[in-house]
Enzyme design. Sequence first.
Site, PDB file in Angstrom:
ATOM      1  NE  ARG A  51      -2.792   0.608   3.439  1.00 11.11           N
ATOM      2  CZ  ARG A  51      -2.207   1.208   4.488  1.00 11.11           C
ATOM      3  NH1 ARG A  51      -1.779   2.450   4.393  1.00 11.11           N
ATOM      4  NH2 ARG A  51      -2.048   0.567   5.624  1.00 11.11           N
ATOM      5  CE1 TYR A 104     -14.640  10.258 -16.960  1.00 10.65           C
ATOM      6  CE2 TYR A 104     -13.832  10.274 -14.714  1.00 10.65           C
ATOM      7  CZ  TYR A 104     -14.506   9.647 -15.741  1.00 10.65           C
ATOM      8  OH  TYR A 104     -15.050   8.401 -15.534  1.00 10.65           O
ATOM      9  CG  ASP A 176      -7.281  14.680 -17.157  1.00 15.05           C
ATOM     10  OD1 ASP A 176      -6.642  13.964 -17.951  1.00 15.05           O
ATOM     11  OD2 ASP A 176      -8.211  14.252 -16.455  1.00 15.05           O
ATOM     12  CE  LYS A 201     -10.470   6.260 -20.161  1.00 11.91           C
ATOM     13  NZ  LYS A 201     -10.386   6.958 -18.931  1.00 11.91           N
TER      14      LYS A 201
HETATM   15  N1  PLP Z   1      -9.502  11.965 -16.926  1.00 14.51           N
HETATM   16  C1  PLP Z   1     -10.043  11.780 -18.142  1.00 14.51           C
HETATM   17  C2  PLP Z   1      -9.817  12.791 -19.198  1.00 14.51           C
HETATM   18  C3  PLP Z   1     -10.816  10.648 -18.403  1.00 14.51           C
HETATM   19  O1  PLP Z   1     -11.351  10.473 -19.626  1.00 14.51           O
HETATM   20  C4  PLP Z   1     -11.024   9.710 -17.357  1.00 14.51           C
HETATM   21  C5  PLP Z   1     -11.859   8.508 -17.585  1.00 14.51           C
HETATM   22  O2  PLP Z   1     -12.575   8.392 -18.554  1.00 14.51           O
HETATM   23  C6  PLP Z   1     -10.465   9.952 -16.113  1.00 14.51           C
HETATM   24  C7  PLP Z   1      -9.687  11.080 -15.929  1.00 14.51           C
HETATM   25  C8  PLP Z   1     -10.660   8.997 -14.977  1.00 14.51           C
HETATM   26  O3  PLP Z   1      -9.847   7.906 -15.170  1.00 14.51           O
HETATM   27  P1  PLP Z   1     -10.222   6.415 -14.671  1.00 14.51           P
HETATM   28  O4  PLP Z   1     -11.413   5.976 -15.447  1.00 14.51           O
HETATM   29  O5  PLP Z   1      -8.976   5.667 -14.967  1.00 14.51           O
HETATM   30  O6  PLP Z   1     -10.517   6.512 -13.219  1.00 14.51           O
END
Ligand code: PLP
Length: 397
Positions: A51, A104, A176, A201
């Site tokens: 952890r 997101y 992001d 992704k």
């Molecule tokens: N940031 C973006 C731009 C995303 O598209 C996503 C998920 O679709 C996330 C963060 C969150 O990531 P996770 O699904 O791996 O928790």
Amino acid sequence: MSAKNLQEATIAIRGGRTLDSHASSILFPLYQTGNFVHDQVGVDKGYSYSRVSNPTVDALEQAIAALEGTASAVCFRTGMAAITTLLFSLLRAGDHAVLSDVVYGGTMRLFREVLDHLGIHGDFVDTSNPASVEAAIRPTTRLILIETPGNPTLKLTDIAAIARIAKAHSILLAVDNTFLTPVLQRPFELGADISILSTTKYIDGHNATVGGSIATHDGQLTERLRLIRKTLGTIQAPFEAWLTLQGIKTLPMRLRLHCAGALRIAQWLEAHPAVQYVFYPGLPSFPQHALAAAQQRGSGGIVAFELKGGAEAARLTLNHLQLCSRAESLGGLETLATHPSTTTHADLDPQLRQALGISDGLIRISVGLEDPEDLIADLAQAIAAADHHPHAQEDKQ
Ligand code: PLP
């Protein structure tokens, strides 16, 4: 050899990698273990409990840091675990953050369901207009968090312009960068302080894992992220880290193909009579095409398009797809198609959805690495089948 002197493909395959001291295996081993033995009381080899840290997770962190151009990175169980840990690391009761209105949806939900109740507030503004960011800043603002391109309409934010505002107010800027990754967009070179990736992704790229990472040049913040990760229990799991370490090796090559396929499909869609509008930063018709060319090293693998037939045409087209999979997420080898207004953005107030350009006729495609001509043939038959469907005919009457 320092990653600084290497080309991107080499960094992706070799950057940050060290041989395992036990057997010098070419692939870094999977340390699938919860804990580590201490040589003596108070004497260990740097690991104690998974952890807190794990050698395979460390190996992934070094590989991501090499791509980001930072000294280190911190990996998390999901992209949301990364964002949650970042916000808990930086913000306390009374603090305020300014975020992109296209950030997101999970980040919005984090404020609505958790942070707002703890006295940490966020304003979601149109960060494509720097004046909106400036206007939203309060004396208590500690963080600006932007996502560019934004999902699903690929609205761009000028990172350098927002970085200037953040610096002027001594506020941290986080980007992001999930949609483009450090291969196609370099937030630190544009003045950002923090890079966030959902490694789920393109970084993994094989639809095999969920994960997240945060990179920064600020060593103190990196240590704080590790402390809060240990506290929240948000560290990446060893097996997912090991799989992601394999996926990341082909990231630059995959992205080149994703971009080429997406452009081909966007151009084909733009010429299709049933299509109202195509959102793709690589098209000259995209309103922020010039910003994309200036700030990005490629247009990415996501294309969104609106059908003239609206919600019913989108539903029928999606249901007739045979090769493209109806699935959320993005960035993998398999092409995925989604209907944002009923899936990823179903939670949003319908008026806000409209304001963000997310109409009911909008379809988002994460263009995979199948042959683009096969994908076009699938889209062509699905759009045609939707057009000839009795419901679509009724709608036209
Ligand atoms: N940031 C973006 C731009 C995303 O598209 C996503 C998920 O679709 C996330 C963060 C969150 O990531 P996770 O699904 O791996 O928790």
